[in-house]
Design a protein around this motif. Sequence first.
Motif, PDB file in Angstrom:
ATOM      1  N   PHE A 195       7.083 -24.471 -12.069  1.00  0.00           N
ATOM      2  CA  PHE A 195       7.183 -25.864 -12.499  1.00  0.00           C
ATOM      3  C   PHE A 195       6.504 -26.049 -13.856  1.00  0.00           C
ATOM      4  CE2 PHE A 195       6.319 -30.419 -12.523  1.00  0.00           C
ATOM      5  CZ  PHE A 195       7.482 -30.945 -11.981  1.00  0.00           C
ATOM      6  N   PHE A 196       5.354 -25.435 -14.020  1.00  0.00           N
ATOM      7  CA  PHE A 196       4.633 -25.482 -15.292  1.00  0.00           C
ATOM      8  C   PHE A 196       5.521 -24.925 -16.416  1.00  0.00           C
ATOM      9  CE2 PHE A 196       1.599 -23.971 -18.477  1.00  0.00           C
ATOM     10  CZ  PHE A 196       0.647 -24.992 -18.508  1.00  0.00           C
ATOM     11  N   SER A 197       6.170 -23.806 -16.151  1.00  0.00           N
ATOM     12  CA  SER A 197       7.044 -23.187 -17.154  1.00  0.00           C
ATOM     13  C   SER A 197       8.239 -24.069 -17.476  1.00  0.00           C
ATOM     14  CB  SER A 197       7.531 -21.820 -16.655  1.00  0.00           C
ATOM     15  OG  SER A 197       6.453 -20.934 -16.491  1.00  0.00           O
ATOM     16  N   LYS A 198       8.757 -24.766 -16.459  1.00  0.00           N
ATOM     17  CA  LYS A 198       9.899 -25.653 -16.698  1.00  0.00           C
ATOM     18  C   LYS A 198       9.492 -26.803 -17.613  1.00  0.00           C
ATOM     19  CE  LYS A 198      14.117 -27.132 -15.898  1.00  0.00           C
ATOM     20  NZ  LYS A 198      14.468 -27.742 -14.597  1.00  0.00           N
ATOM     21  N   VAL A 199       8.294 -27.319 -17.422  1.00  0.00           N
ATOM     22  CA  VAL A 199       7.824 -28.432 -18.246  1.00  0.00           C
ATOM     23  C   VAL A 199       7.622 -27.997 -19.693  1.00  0.00           C
ATOM     24  CG1 VAL A 199       5.884 -30.001 -18.658  1.00  0.00           C
ATOM     25  CG2 VAL A 199       6.784 -29.710 -16.336  1.00  0.00           C
ATOM     26  N   TYR A 200       6.948 -26.886 -19.872  1.00  0.00           N
ATOM     27  CA  TYR A 200       6.536 -26.502 -21.230  1.00  0.00           C
ATOM     28  C   TYR A 200       7.510 -25.560 -21.935  1.00  0.00           C
ATOM     29  CZ  TYR A 200       2.145 -28.897 -20.556  1.00  0.00           C
ATOM     30  OH  TYR A 200       1.198 -29.867 -20.360  1.00  0.00           O
ATOM     31  N   GLY A 201       8.459 -25.010 -21.211  1.00  0.00           N
ATOM     32  CA  GLY A 201       9.504 -24.225 -21.850  1.00  0.00           C
ATOM     33  C   GLY A 201       8.964 -23.081 -22.701  1.00  0.00           C
ATOM     34  N   LYS A 202       9.386 -23.027 -23.958  1.00  0.00           N
ATOM     35  CA  LYS A 202       9.056 -21.916 -24.850  1.00  0.00           C
ATOM     36  C   LYS A 202       7.569 -21.819 -25.181  1.00  0.00           C
ATOM     37  CE  LYS A 202      13.590 -21.952 -27.107  1.00  0.00           C
ATOM     38  NZ  LYS A 202      14.325 -22.127 -28.403  1.00  0.00           N
ATOM     39  N   ILE A 203       6.834 -22.897 -25.012  1.00  0.00           N
ATOM     40  CA  ILE A 203       5.415 -22.858 -25.378  1.00  0.00           C
ATOM     41  C   ILE A 203       4.507 -22.681 -24.154  1.00  0.00           C
ATOM     42  CG2 ILE A 203       5.812 -24.255 -27.438  1.00  0.00           C
ATOM     43  CD1 ILE A 203       4.523 -26.623 -25.936  1.00  0.00           C
ATOM     44  N   THR A 204       5.093 -22.289 -23.018  1.00  0.00           N
ATOM     45  CA  THR A 204       4.326 -22.154 -21.780  1.00  0.00           C
ATOM     46  C   THR A 204       3.131 -21.217 -21.946  1.00  0.00           C
ATOM     47  OG1 THR A 204       6.240 -22.616 -20.370  1.00  0.00           O
ATOM     48  CG2 THR A 204       4.408 -21.398 -19.375  1.00  0.00           C
ATOM     49  N   LYS A 205       3.360 -20.026 -22.486  1.00  0.00           N
ATOM     50  CA  LYS A 205       2.282 -19.045 -22.623  1.00  0.00           C
ATOM     51  C   LYS A 205       1.175 -19.574 -23.531  1.00  0.00           C
ATOM     52  CE  LYS A 205       4.902 -14.830 -21.672  1.00  0.00           C
ATOM     53  NZ  LYS A 205       5.326 -13.497 -22.191  1.00  0.00           N
ATOM     54  N   ARG A 206       1.577 -20.277 -24.591  1.00  0.00           N
ATOM     55  CA  ARG A 206       0.583 -20.808 -25.524  1.00  0.00           C
ATOM     56  C   ARG A 206      -0.282 -21.867 -24.842  1.00  0.00           C
ATOM     57  NH1 ARG A 206       2.819 -23.785 -30.692  1.00  0.00           N
ATOM     58  NH2 ARG A 206       2.698 -25.607 -29.325  1.00  0.00           N
ATOM     59  N   VAL A 207       0.357 -22.772 -24.101  1.00  0.00           N
ATOM     60  CA  VAL A 207      -0.395 -23.841 -23.436  1.00  0.00           C
ATOM     61  C   VAL A 207      -1.335 -23.262 -22.376  1.00  0.00           C
ATOM     62  CG1 VAL A 207      -0.215 -25.902 -21.994  1.00  0.00           C
ATOM     63  CG2 VAL A 207       1.386 -25.566 -23.889  1.00  0.00           C
ATOM     64  N   LEU A 208      -0.814 -22.359 -21.547  1.00  0.00           N
ATOM     65  CA  LEU A 208      -1.654 -21.763 -20.517  1.00  0.00           C
ATOM     66  C   LEU A 208      -2.787 -20.956 -21.142  1.00  0.00           C
ATOM     67  CD1 LEU A 208      -2.097 -21.433 -17.505  1.00  0.00           C
ATOM     68  CD2 LEU A 208      -0.539 -19.479 -17.529  1.00  0.00           C
ATOM     69  N   GLY A 209      -2.486 -20.310 -22.276  1.00  0.00           N
ATOM     70  CA  GLY A 209      -3.521 -19.565 -22.987  1.00  0.00           C
ATOM     71  C   GLY A 209      -4.620 -20.473 -23.497  1.00  0.00           C
ATOM     72  N   GLN A 210      -4.244 -21.660 -23.986  1.00  0.00           N
ATOM     73  CA  GLN A 210      -5.240 -22.617 -24.469  1.00  0.00           C
ATOM     74  C   GLN A 210      -6.145 -23.087 -23.334  1.00  0.00           C
ATOM     75  OE1 GLN A 210      -2.616 -25.522 -26.213  1.00  0.00           O
ATOM     76  NE2 GLN A 210      -2.699 -24.598 -28.253  1.00  0.00           N
ATOM     77  N   LEU A 211      -5.534 -23.329 -22.166  1.00  0.00           N
ATOM     78  CA  LEU A 211      -6.327 -23.756 -21.008  1.00  0.00           C
ATOM     79  C   LEU A 211      -7.317 -22.668 -20.598  1.00  0.00           C
ATOM     80  CD1 LEU A 211      -3.518 -25.382 -18.803  1.00  0.00           C
ATOM     81  CD2 LEU A 211      -5.203 -26.566 -20.212  1.00  0.00           C
ATOM     82  N   SER A 212      -6.804 -21.449 -20.515  1.00  0.00           N
ATOM     83  CA  SER A 212      -7.642 -20.351 -20.053  1.00  0.00           C
ATOM     84  C   SER A 212      -8.698 -19.962 -21.079  1.00  0.00           C
ATOM     85  CB  SER A 212      -6.764 -19.140 -19.712  1.00  0.00           C
ATOM     86  OG  SER A 212      -5.871 -19.463 -18.658  1.00  0.00           O
ATOM     87  N   THR A 213      -8.410 -20.173 -22.355  1.00  0.00           N
ATOM     88  CA  THR A 213      -9.395 -19.895 -23.389  1.00  0.00           C
ATOM     89  C   THR A 213     -10.517 -20.927 -23.345  1.00  0.00           C
ATOM     90  OG1 THR A 213      -7.732 -18.880 -24.826  1.00  0.00           O
ATOM     91  CG2 THR A 213      -9.751 -19.642 -25.878  1.00  0.00           C
ATOM     92  N   ALA A 214     -10.160 -22.180 -23.084  1.00  0.00           N
ATOM     93  CA  ALA A 214     -11.184 -23.223 -22.965  1.00  0.00           C
ATOM     94  C   ALA A 214     -12.140 -22.895 -21.823  1.00  0.00           C
ATOM     95  CB  ALA A 214     -10.532 -24.584 -22.734  1.00  0.00           C
TER      96      ALA A 214
END
Length: 244
Positions: A138-157
């Motif tokens: 579901f997360f990937s469906k929402v964020y599409g092509k930028i999924t890895k970047r968004v999840l990376g930002q969360l995990s980096t924080a």
Amino acid sequence: MSASILTPARIQALAKFPHLQHTWHFIAAATLSVCNEPGEIPQLYTHVLNSIAPNAVAAATTPSSTEEAPISERLHVTQQFREALLKAAALAGLPRTINSLTQLKNVTPVELRETRVLRPVHAPPPVAGGPAEVGADFFSKVYGKITKRVLGQLSTAYPDLGWYTIDHVYDPLLSFTGVLSAKETSLVVIACLIPQDVNPQLKGHLKGALNNGATPEEVGSARDMAILISEWCGIKWKNPVAKL
């Protein structure tokens, strides 16, 4: 005692919002919950239920009723209210959802109250060390092509932030489509983000709603409705509210 925010004229205005004929009521309820106005939800719910079956909420404590509308239709609307308010907990916190759902329960006819957990309670646990599959999808469906970047930002924080977001917000709560569809959930998320002045997240979910099947017109109307309700509730923003 302060005057009610939702006057009859305002409720009628919300009901006439374009492109939201079947979703306006639970989008409005979620917005009111995030704005910390749970006391406004009962009259919104009563209006919607009475538009289906006049006087349906005349006696919320009476186990039987004589309204003509099928109970399935009234139950569906009631479930939409409950589900939108529950999902709002992911965006604005559990206390506001508790207060809103309690207010809603107090005016819900007995035969329309929920007595069971709708989500699967015996689902297998996620693979050790990895995100829950449904939530991740579901997360990937929402964020599409930028999924890895968004999840990376969360995990980096904070590494636990990425894990919590997928396993404890998206997987059990936002990804559940047993009541609200993915598109409807996205519209609720937009409404919940707007009163909080969080443009970085709002921008992602405005586009995410398109990824989940909403039209630009639906997204724009949900945004405009949430802004209007927020203004009625006295919300002010530091920055202009993001849009598509």
